[in-house]
Structure formats: structure tokens, C-alpha cells
Design a protein around this motif. Structure first.
Motif, short mmCIF file in Angstrom:
data_model
loop_
_atom_site.label_atom_id
_atom_site.label_comp_id
_atom_site.label_asym_id
_atom_site.label_seq_id
_atom_site.Cartn_x
_atom_site.Cartn_y
_atom_site.Cartn_z
N TYR A 77 0.98 -1.26 -0.10
CA TYR A 77 -0.04 -0.09 0.02
C TYR A 77 0.78 1.43 0.10
CZ TYR A 77 -2.54 3.76 2.33
OH TYR A 77 -3.16 4.89 2.97
N LEU A 78 1.86 1.36 0.68
CA LEU A 78 2.73 2.43 0.69
C LEU A 78 3.36 2.86 -0.52
CD1 LEU A 78 4.65 1.94 4.41
CD2 LEU A 78 2.54 3.43 3.72
N ASP A 79 3.65 1.85 -1.36
CA ASP A 79 4.45 1.99 -2.43
C ASP A 79 3.98 3.12 -3.33
OD1 ASP A 79 6.62 0.53 -2.75
OD2 ASP A 79 5.77 -1.34 -3.69
N GLN A 80 2.58 3.55 -3.32
CA GLN A 80 1.88 4.49 -4.19
C GLN A 80 2.31 5.80 -3.34
OE1 GLN A 80 -2.62 5.13 -3.23
NE2 GLN A 80 -2.27 3.98 -1.35
N PHE A 81 2.97 5.84 -2.36
CA PHE A 81 3.53 7.10 -2.16
C PHE A 81 5.00 7.29 -1.94
CE2 PHE A 81 0.03 5.91 0.76
CZ PHE A 81 -0.89 6.70 0.37
N GLY A 82 5.66 6.30 -2.91
CA GLY A 82 7.13 6.31 -3.09
C GLY A 82 7.51 7.43 -3.97
N ALA A 110 11.72 3.32 -0.94
CA ALA A 110 12.94 2.77 -1.20
C ALA A 110 13.11 1.64 -0.47
CB ALA A 110 13.88 4.02 -0.99
N TRP A 111 14.16 0.79 -0.63
CA TRP A 111 14.14 -0.37 0.37
C TRP A 111 14.73 -0.09 1.73
CZ3 TRP A 111 19.18 -1.40 2.19
CH2 TRP A 111 19.09 -2.46 3.13
#
Length: 195
Positions: A77-82, A110-111
Motif C-alpha cells: 500500500y505504501l508504494d503508491q507514496f514512494g 525505497a528499500w
């Protein structure tokens, strides 16, 4: 009994330590008068964000019900804010650390950010009565595998291999399996007495 056997009541509010008990709170890392550290503030924000994510699920998930699969879905879910460009294998810039032009590849977390986030959430879970380290969903092996896969895929997509940092050797100290071993110099008095 003398009056010194009992602490004198004060008019301090109940959520703050009384003036007579402030000495007992000195050993704690933070008190009411100090600002929490940057790490503690971020950990609290991350924990509140995760709980809000659980509440937004249909049906809502309580803290006692969530497991590692919910943590994985939270990370996705957090990827959309990456803000990190991760090139797809079909992209002409795949494997290039500094692409010369823009592309339509997605932005991801980011990793390193995800790794730090999981560390803070793992600590927050234990602080909020989540239980032992063994039962902590943030410490589950599936989370470590997911983070490793994210790290490797981002490394390939950007053409930048992640390498372990070499430890600096210090004079007279070597490390072996994360245990510091001090090397003693040869006993010069034993050599001088034998000659």
C-alpha cells in the motif's frame, strides 16, 4: 511514624510526575518536559499510520487480529507514496543508475525506507504490549524475505548492486561473528627473562 516516612502530596496534575517523585524519572530517556527524540516521534507516527491502515480495511482489523500478511499488504500500500523510480525489465533504462530521460516506470518506496520502517514498527509493536519477539508479525521471516526481494529488484532495476560495508579494522581489535576480540600484545617480560 514521622512525617518523613510518607511523601508529601503535591498539586501536580496526575499525568505528570509529582515534584517529590521527579528523581525517580531521571533514569528514563524522556520526561514530560523533554521533546521525544526524532526516532521516537517517527516510531509513534509510523505506528499510528499502521493502526489507521488496519482500521481502514473492510472489515477493520484490530491489533490483536493482524498478522504478517497484513504487514505485507501495508508495505505494498505504501508504494503508491514512494519517490524512488524502479524501472521495469521492459524499460530501456532498466539497469542504468542515471537514465538520460524520463520514463513511465512506477515510483516505489525505497528499500532502505521500508527496512527502517519495519524496524520502528517492530519496536512499537513490542512497546504496545504486542508480545514477545517470536510472535511479532513485523519480525516474521516472510517480511525479511519481502525486504530482501525489494532490495534485489531495486538494485537490478537501477544497476547499482548493494554491497555489504566492510568493517574498518581498528588497531589491536578484530571482529569475528559480531564478537569483539581484543588481541593482547606478546608478553615482552617473558621474552626478556628467557634471554
Amino acid at each position: 511514624m514521622s512525617s518523613s516516612d510518607h511523601p508529601t502530596p503535591t498539586n501536580d496534575p496526575p499525568d505528570r510526575p509529582s515534584s517529590s517523585s521527579k528523581a525517580a524519572y531521571r533514569h528514563q530517556p524522556q520526561t514530560q518536559s523533554q521533546q521525544p527524540s526524532r526516532y521516537e516521534s517517527q516510531k509513534r507516527r509510523d505506528w499510528n499510520t499502521f493502526l489507521q491502515y488496519l482500521k481502514s480495511q473492510k472489515p477493520p482489523i484490530s491489533m490483536s487480529q493482524f498478522e504478517y500478511s497484513h504487514v505485507l499488504s501495508f508495505l505494498n500500500y505504501l508504494d503508491q507514496f514512494g519517490k524512488t523510480k524502479v524501472h521495469n525489465q521492459a524499460c530501456v533504462f532498466f539497469g542504468q543508475p542515471d537514465p538520460p530521460a524520463a520514463c513511465t516506470c512506477p515510483l516505489r518506496q525505497a528499500w532502505g525506507s521500508l527496512d527502517a520502517l519495519i524496524g520502528r514498527l517492530r519496536a512499537a509493536y513490542e512497546e504496545h504490549g504486542g508480545g514477545s519477539t517470536e510472535s511479532n508479525p513485523f519480525a516474521n521471516g516472510a517480511i525479511r524475505v519481502h525486504l530482501r526481494e525489494v532490495k534485489e529488484s531495486q538494485s537490478r532495476a537501477r544497476g547499482i548492486p548493494y554491497r555489504r560495508k566492510k568493517r574498518k579494522k581498528t588497531c589491536g581489535v578484530t571482529t569475528k561473528n559480531d564478537v569483539v576480540v581484543k588481541m593482547e600484545p606478546p608478553n615482552s617480560s617473558a621474552h626478556s627473562s628467557a634471554t
